[in-house]
Design an enzyme around this catalytic site. Structure first.
Site, PDB file in Angstrom:
ATOM      1  N   TYR A  35       0.831  -1.207   0.000  1.00 29.64           N
ATOM      2  CA  TYR A  35       0.000   0.000   0.000  1.00 29.64           C
ATOM      3  C   TYR A  35       0.864   1.254   0.000  1.00 29.64           C
ATOM      4  CZ  TYR A  35       0.941   1.050   4.935  1.00 29.64           C
ATOM      5  OH  TYR A  35       1.558   1.388   6.107  1.00 29.64           O
ATOM      6  N   LYS A 149       6.457  -1.759   1.998  1.00 33.87           N
ATOM      7  CA  LYS A 149       5.245  -1.172   2.606  1.00 33.87           C
ATOM      8  C   LYS A 149       4.109  -2.172   2.402  1.00 33.87           C
ATOM      9  CE  LYS A 149       3.250   3.442   3.277  1.00 33.87           C
ATOM     10  NZ  LYS A 149       3.423   3.525   4.722  1.00 33.87           N
ATOM     11  N   GLU A 181      12.602   2.724  14.184  1.00 38.09           N
ATOM     12  CA  GLU A 181      11.688   3.742  13.658  1.00 38.09           C
ATOM     13  C   GLU A 181      10.456   3.791  14.542  1.00 38.09           C
ATOM     14  OE1 GLU A 181      10.031   2.760   9.774  1.00 38.09           O
ATOM     15  OE2 GLU A 181       9.850   0.654  10.308  1.00 38.09           O
TER      16      GLU A 181
HETATM   17  N1  PDD Z   1       3.169   5.342   7.361  1.00 39.18           N
HETATM   18  N2  PDD Z   1       7.765   3.903   8.959  1.00 39.18           N
HETATM   19  C1  PDD Z   1       6.577   3.273   9.016  1.00 39.18           C
HETATM   20  C2  PDD Z   1       6.495   1.962   9.703  1.00 39.18           C
HETATM   21  C3  PDD Z   1       5.437   3.859   8.422  1.00 39.18           C
HETATM   22  O1  PDD Z   1       4.265   3.231   8.451  1.00 39.18           O
HETATM   23  C4  PDD Z   1       5.570   5.144   7.800  1.00 39.18           C
HETATM   24  C5  PDD Z   1       4.416   5.834   7.138  1.00 39.18           C
HETATM   25  C6  PDD Z   1       6.821   5.764   7.785  1.00 39.18           C
HETATM   26  C7  PDD Z   1       7.047   7.093   7.112  1.00 39.18           C
HETATM   27  O2  PDD Z   1       7.023   6.979   5.712  1.00 39.18           O
HETATM   28  P1  PDD Z   1       6.532   8.167   4.762  1.00 39.18           P
HETATM   29  O3  PDD Z   1       7.333   9.378   5.108  1.00 39.18           O
HETATM   30  O4  PDD Z   1       6.797   7.663   3.413  1.00 39.18           O
HETATM   31  O5  PDD Z   1       5.064   8.357   5.051  1.00 39.18           O
HETATM   32  C8  PDD Z   1       7.897   5.110   8.356  1.00 39.18           C
HETATM   33  C9  PDD Z   1       2.015   5.805   6.630  1.00 39.18           C
HETATM   34  C10 PDD Z   1       1.810   7.256   6.621  1.00 39.18           C
HETATM   35  C11 PDD Z   1       0.812   5.018   7.095  1.00 39.18           C
HETATM   36  O6  PDD Z   1       0.924   3.801   7.156  1.00 39.18           O
HETATM   37  O7  PDD Z   1      -0.228   5.604   7.365  1.00 39.18           O
END
Ligand code: PDD
Length: 289
Positions: A35, A149, A181
């Site tokens: 996703y 992701k 993270e």
């Molecule tokens: N999540 N690490 C994890 C585990 C995440 O789920 C996300 C983002 C990030 C940051 O990635 P980015 O800057 O590309 O959004 C890091 C999204 C926003 C979510 O699952 O809603």
């Protein structure tokens, strides 16, 4: 936060209510899919190309074919935005799964992925951006596929729930004493004018916002060091912040009982926030300047 009336599927645009799945769907039953969440600011996509590029990388990593060419998908998402007449701050959620088939672990012979994308209004988290947030620490029990992701978010869900129940905004994962993270964000520590964060290995999701922060650091001549920091380093941090698509850049002012920089957002964080706003076209224009 309103859901917009039209959704995109692998076949067509549909009114939201008509977009349903059978029980035997591989995303639902196995989390067999990937996703993306991309930002929309004032009706315009922000960093959409980067999100789409990552979607295809995630799909490739799980041997899944996205049912559109990249350019075609971007065009369709633009169309989706227009059909929904989006003018405000929002997000687009998009997922691709291995499709609807009778339940069996191994891949189906036929390649028939499901895709859907929808837009939901989402205002910026202005209070948190301004004042900062609290975070808790939790053990990172995840696997070596964190760079993908994927829909397998159970550890992230449990961690975020723990944070929520303890009145915190985010749960910060640690493994072998090092910070990896957040449950849905990347985590940064500032010390002596340098920004530290976990390297983009298989143990974290390499955030699109994280990559942006790296670029901002380069242009602001702030050293960006991709080296994991430890739990002990938190007590000595000058500043901390988190990044994600939905949150942008948010100062972390407390981790467990430890106040960071006396509980106030720091100078480096503020500079990066300003760079982000500029890049996203959000900078407040002073008419009299
Ligand atoms: N999540 N690490 C994890 C585990 C995440 O789920 C996300 C983002 C990030 C940051 O990635 P980015 O800057 O590309 O959004 C890091 C999204 C926003 C979510 O699952 O809603």
């Amino acid at each position: 936060m309103t859901l917009k009336p039209y959704v995109l599927t692998e076949k067509q645009f549909l009114p939201q209510r008509e977009a349903t799945y059978p029980m035997e769907e591989r995303g639902l039953q196995f989390g067999d899919g990937v996703y993306e969440v991309a930002r929309i600011y004032q009706g315009k996509y922000f960093l959409l190309q980067e999100h789409i590029d990552r979607l295809y990388r995630s799909a490739e990593a799980i041997r899944l074919a996205v049912p559109f060419e990249k350019e075609e998908l971007i065009d369709k998402l633009e169309q989706l935005r227009e059909m929904n007449d989006v003018k405000e701050d929002a997000i687009v959620y998009l997922q691709v799964t291995r499709g609807s088939f009778p339940r069996a672990h191994a891949f189906p012979v036929e390649n028939r992925p499901n895709l859907y994308a929808y837009i939901r209004e989402m205002p910026r988290k202005l209070r948190e951006i301004e004042n900062g947030v609290r975070a808790i620490l939790t053990r990172d029990v995840r696997w070596e596929y964190c760079y993908i992701k994927s829909l397998n978010l159970l550890p992230n869900v449990l961690a975020k729930q723990e944070a929520t129940e303890r009145g915190a905004f985010e749960a910060i994962f640690h493994r072998d004493g090092k910070i990896t993270e957040g449950s849905s964000s990347n985590i940064f520590l500032v010390k002596g004018g340098k920004v530290y964060t976990h390297p983009a290995t298989e143990r974290i999701l390499n955030g699109i916002t994280r990559t942006k922060v790296k670029q901002f650091c380069d242009s602001l001549h702030i050293p960006f060091i991709e080296e994991a920091f430890s739990i002990e380093d938190i007590a000595r941090a000058d500043e901390m912040f988190l990044t994600s698509t939905t949150s942008s850049i948010i100062p972390i002012i407390q981790v467990e009982e430890q106040l960071i920089a006396g509980g106030k957002p720091g100078e480096v964080t503020r500079k990066l926030q300003a760079a982000y706003e500029e890049a996203a076209g959000l900078a407040v224009k002073n008419e009299n300047a």
